[in-house]
Design a protein around this motif. Structure first.
Motif, mmCIF file in Angstrom:
data_model
loop_
_atom_site.group_PDB
_atom_site.id
_atom_site.type_symbol
_atom_site.label_atom_id
_atom_site.label_comp_id
_atom_site.label_asym_id
_atom_site.label_seq_id
_atom_site.Cartn_x
_atom_site.Cartn_y
_atom_site.Cartn_z
ATOM 1 N N ASN A 1 0.847 -1.317 -0.170
ATOM 2 C CA ASN A 1 0.205 0.115 -0.313
ATOM 3 C C ASN A 1 0.866 1.224 0.096
ATOM 4 O O ASN A 1 0.285 2.464 -0.462
ATOM 5 C CB ASN A 1 -0.801 -0.059 1.207
ATOM 6 C CG ASN A 1 -2.465 -0.478 0.633
ATOM 7 O OD1 ASN A 1 -3.207 0.275 0.231
ATOM 8 N ND2 ASN A 1 -2.389 -1.827 0.977
ATOM 9 N N VAL A 2 2.153 1.280 0.694
ATOM 10 C CA VAL A 2 2.866 2.437 0.585
ATOM 11 C C VAL A 2 3.378 2.626 -0.837
ATOM 12 O O VAL A 2 3.149 3.836 -1.247
ATOM 13 C CB VAL A 2 4.229 2.172 1.307
ATOM 14 C CG1 VAL A 2 5.185 3.029 1.138
ATOM 15 C CG2 VAL A 2 3.647 2.016 3.207
ATOM 16 N N PHE A 3 3.758 1.692 -1.575
ATOM 17 C CA PHE A 3 3.981 1.765 -2.981
ATOM 18 C C PHE A 3 2.871 2.120 -4.007
ATOM 19 O O PHE A 3 2.971 2.984 -4.761
ATOM 20 C CB PHE A 3 4.756 0.546 -3.486
ATOM 21 C CG PHE A 3 6.181 0.074 -3.223
ATOM 22 C CD1 PHE A 3 7.202 0.979 -3.706
ATOM 23 C CD2 PHE A 3 6.403 -0.846 -2.094
ATOM 24 C CE1 PHE A 3 8.357 0.622 -3.188
ATOM 25 C CE2 PHE A 3 7.677 -0.971 -1.705
ATOM 26 C CZ PHE A 3 8.551 -0.192 -2.266
ATOM 27 N N VAL B 1 -2.450 3.963 5.689
ATOM 28 C CA VAL B 1 -1.465 4.217 4.989
ATOM 29 C C VAL B 1 -1.697 5.568 4.350
ATOM 30 O O VAL B 1 -1.001 6.568 4.304
ATOM 31 C CB VAL B 1 -0.926 3.202 3.874
ATOM 32 C CG1 VAL B 1 0.017 3.791 2.755
ATOM 33 C CG2 VAL B 1 -0.402 2.186 4.622
ATOM 34 N N PHE B 2 -2.946 5.810 3.802
ATOM 35 C CA PHE B 2 -3.266 7.098 2.901
ATOM 36 C C PHE B 2 -3.270 8.153 3.866
ATOM 37 O O PHE B 2 -2.891 9.245 3.325
ATOM 38 C CB PHE B 2 -4.778 6.742 2.307
ATOM 39 C CG PHE B 2 -5.117 8.132 1.536
ATOM 40 C CD1 PHE B 2 -4.447 8.465 0.273
ATOM 41 C CD2 PHE B 2 -5.825 8.846 2.130
ATOM 42 C CE1 PHE B 2 -4.809 9.474 -0.279
ATOM 43 C CE2 PHE B 2 -6.355 9.936 1.300
ATOM 44 C CZ PHE B 2 -5.761 10.280 0.039
ATOM 45 N N ILE C 1 -1.414 13.614 4.830
ATOM 46 C CA ILE C 1 -1.322 14.876 5.970
ATOM 47 C C ILE C 1 0.392 15.331 5.618
ATOM 48 O O ILE C 1 0.521 16.403 5.542
ATOM 49 C CB ILE C 1 -1.452 14.445 7.187
ATOM 50 C CG1 ILE C 1 -3.100 14.254 7.215
ATOM 51 C CG2 ILE C 1 -1.141 15.471 8.077
ATOM 52 C CD1 ILE C 1 -3.741 13.559 8.502
ATOM 53 N N ILE C 2 1.093 14.172 5.688
ATOM 54 C CA ILE C 2 2.562 14.476 5.885
ATOM 55 C C ILE C 2 3.110 14.692 4.385
ATOM 56 O O ILE C 2 3.783 16.076 4.157
ATOM 57 C CB ILE C 2 3.362 13.317 6.426
ATOM 58 C CG1 ILE C 2 2.909 13.084 7.912
ATOM 59 C CG2 ILE C 2 4.879 13.548 6.356
ATOM 60 C CD1 ILE C 2 3.376 11.751 8.330
ATOM 61 N N PHE C 3 2.779 14.121 3.351
ATOM 62 C CA PHE C 3 3.516 14.357 2.189
ATOM 63 C C PHE C 3 2.966 15.189 1.208
ATOM 64 O O PHE C 3 3.459 16.162 0.630
ATOM 65 C CB PHE C 3 3.703 12.828 1.565
ATOM 66 C CG PHE C 3 4.670 13.173 0.073
ATOM 67 C CD1 PHE C 3 5.965 13.133 -0.053
ATOM 68 C CD2 PHE C 3 3.654 13.016 -1.255
ATOM 69 C CE1 PHE C 3 6.455 13.407 -1.136
ATOM 70 C CE2 PHE C 3 4.497 13.148 -2.411
ATOM 71 C CZ PHE C 3 5.880 13.338 -2.359
#
Length: 115
Positions: free
Chosen positions: A17-19, A81-82, A87-89
């Protein structure tokens, strides 16, 4: 050393999910100035790693979980993950709607996994 199926499945699905999240949405910020086809090619390259993790995750998980359980597990992991990614990226503000969506997914997980 034996790693439980649930740990293998959740771990691989989380990494996939990160990818997937980076492939689907990262180009909106990281490659915004590039033509769409360059962003698409880079996203496909990133998505390859998502599939290299997601396919074994589902194969391993399917030895113990139903198809519906795997799908709901995937959706719950996707949200976990989303939200930090957004929020961060992507510098998106936190919304209370994320909490309500998470609670709906908790309900979905409950209903799909109950005996």
């Amino acid at each position: 050393m034996h790693i439980p199926v649930i740990v293998q499945t959740v771990g691989l699905l989380t990494l996939s999910n990160v990818f997937m999240t980076i492939a689907w949405y990262g180009h909106l910020k990281g490659l915004a100035s590039k033509p769409w086809w360059i962003a698409a090619l880079i996203s496909w390259g990133i998505a390859l790693f998502e599939y290299l993790l997601q396919v074994p995750a589902n194969r391993i998980g399917y030895t113990q979980f139903s198809l519906a359980q795997l799908k709901i597990m995937q959706e719950a992991i996707t949200l976990t993950v989303f939200v930090p990614f957004a929020i961060i990226f992507m510098d998106q503000p936190f919304k209370l709607d994320y909490v309500w969506a998470a609670l709906c997914l908790v309900g979905a997980v409950y209903f799909i996994f109950r005996a």
